[in-house]
Design a protein around this motif. Structure first.
Motif: not given
Lengths: 161, 157
Positions: B66-85
């Motif tokens: 039923r639920f989905e956990l959503v995390c938004h990650l950011y790497s300040s070193k690489h200036n890069y993002r990832l969404r982890l569900k």
């Protein structure tokens, strides 16, 4: 005040009413209970363009014990409701309440689990100001209406506890 | 559709990865909830995702899980993002806390607990954060009645 309990409704107390009410209506100490964006609009009423000081109500007291008028400015949620009640209870008589903006008046479009649907569910309200947010002119209009209301009161009306 | 980041992730967690996709450069990884804390620690330590920007949840009633956990990650070193569900079932709404990986997860997880009722194993202080003590139910769940009002509480010092 003591005197009026002896004399009741007579020439003496109506003259007294007039003097007391004149003093009260031109020297409101207000307690700004500001919770939301309405507060930004409320501040402009103090500034030079609208200048609430012309009506004698420019003096905010941040202790409810020193205030006459409670301005509830903005959304009041269920978590805050007991705090608002407490602030109102701490104010000394005579006291008045102005509901500023549609959120304080009816909950506004926050018709949800968290928001009190109008502060009159918690405390008695004298004047409602509509608007989201209200214009400064509307606030001044409300203030004048409150002054008129205060002028109609009698020192015998209020129950001093 | 196949980026270096997603490829590396799949290679590292071949069994735990449920799905990966990228849409216009937004990379998303869906993993099993058992691997969440492990994957998070790896993402932080080895790939440099040092900043948990957001952690929230979605209620997909009547879907199961039923639920989905959503995390938004950011790497300040690489200036890069990832969404982890990570999907979370209704019968056991528990996941491992990420507070050990990013301490900023603390209040996010309290909010998710407050609004959705997901429990975080290992959280140091899992209390409601927005609603008051004594509030019953979880208001952002889809089965919470829209017009439901609860009794007003008394003042507490």
């Amino acid at each position: 005040m003591g005197l009026e309990t002896v004399f009741g409704h007579s020439y003496l107390t109506t003259r007294l009413d007039e003097a007391v009410n004149w003093g009260r209506k031109y020297s409101f100490f207000q307690y700004p209970f500001v919770t939301a964006c309405c507060g930004m609009e409320f501040m402009s009423v103090w500034a030079s363009t609208y200048d609430i000081a012309r009506f004698g109500a420019e003096y905010p007291r941040f202790s409810p014990r020193q205030a006459d008028v409670l301005f509830v400015v903005g959304t009041v949620n269920e978590k805050l409701a007991p705090v608002l009640k407490r602030v109102y209870d701490q104010m000394c008589e005579p006291k008045w309440v102005v509901s500023f903006g549609v959120c304080a008046t009816s909950g506004g479009f926050y018709d949800n689990y968290a928001t009190v649907q109008g502060i009159d569910k918690i405390i008695p309200v004298d004047i409602y100001i509509p608007g989201c947010p209200p214009r400064p002119e509307a606030v001044l209009d409300a203030l004048v209406k409150l002054q008129e209301k205060v002028a109609r009161e009698s020192v015998l009306d209020r129950k001093y506890k | 559709m196949n980026s270096y980041l997603l490829g590396t992730f799949r290679a590292k967690f071949p069994d735990a990865t449920l799905e990966t996709h990228a849409f216009r450069g937004d990379e998303t990884v869906t993993i099993k909830k058992e691997a969440l804390a492990l994957a998070a620690a790896w993402l932080r330590d080895d790939l440099g995702f040092d900043f948990l920007m957001d952690l929230t949840a979605v209620d997909y009633l009547p879907r199961e899980p039923r639920f989905e956990l959503v995390c938004h990650l950011y790497s300040s070193k690489h200036n890069y993002r990832l969404r982890l569900k990570c999907p979370v079932g209704a019968e056991d709404p528990q996941v491992d806390s990420l507070t050990g990986v990013w301490s900023g997860a603390n209040w996010f997880e309290r909010e998710v607990y407050d609004m959705f009722g997901l429990k975080f194993r290992g959280h140091p202080d899992l209390r409601r954060i927005l609603m008051y003590d004594g509030f019953e139910g979880y208001p952002l769940r889809k089965d919470y009645p829209l017009k439901k009002r609860q009794p007003r509480i008394a003042h507490r010092d």
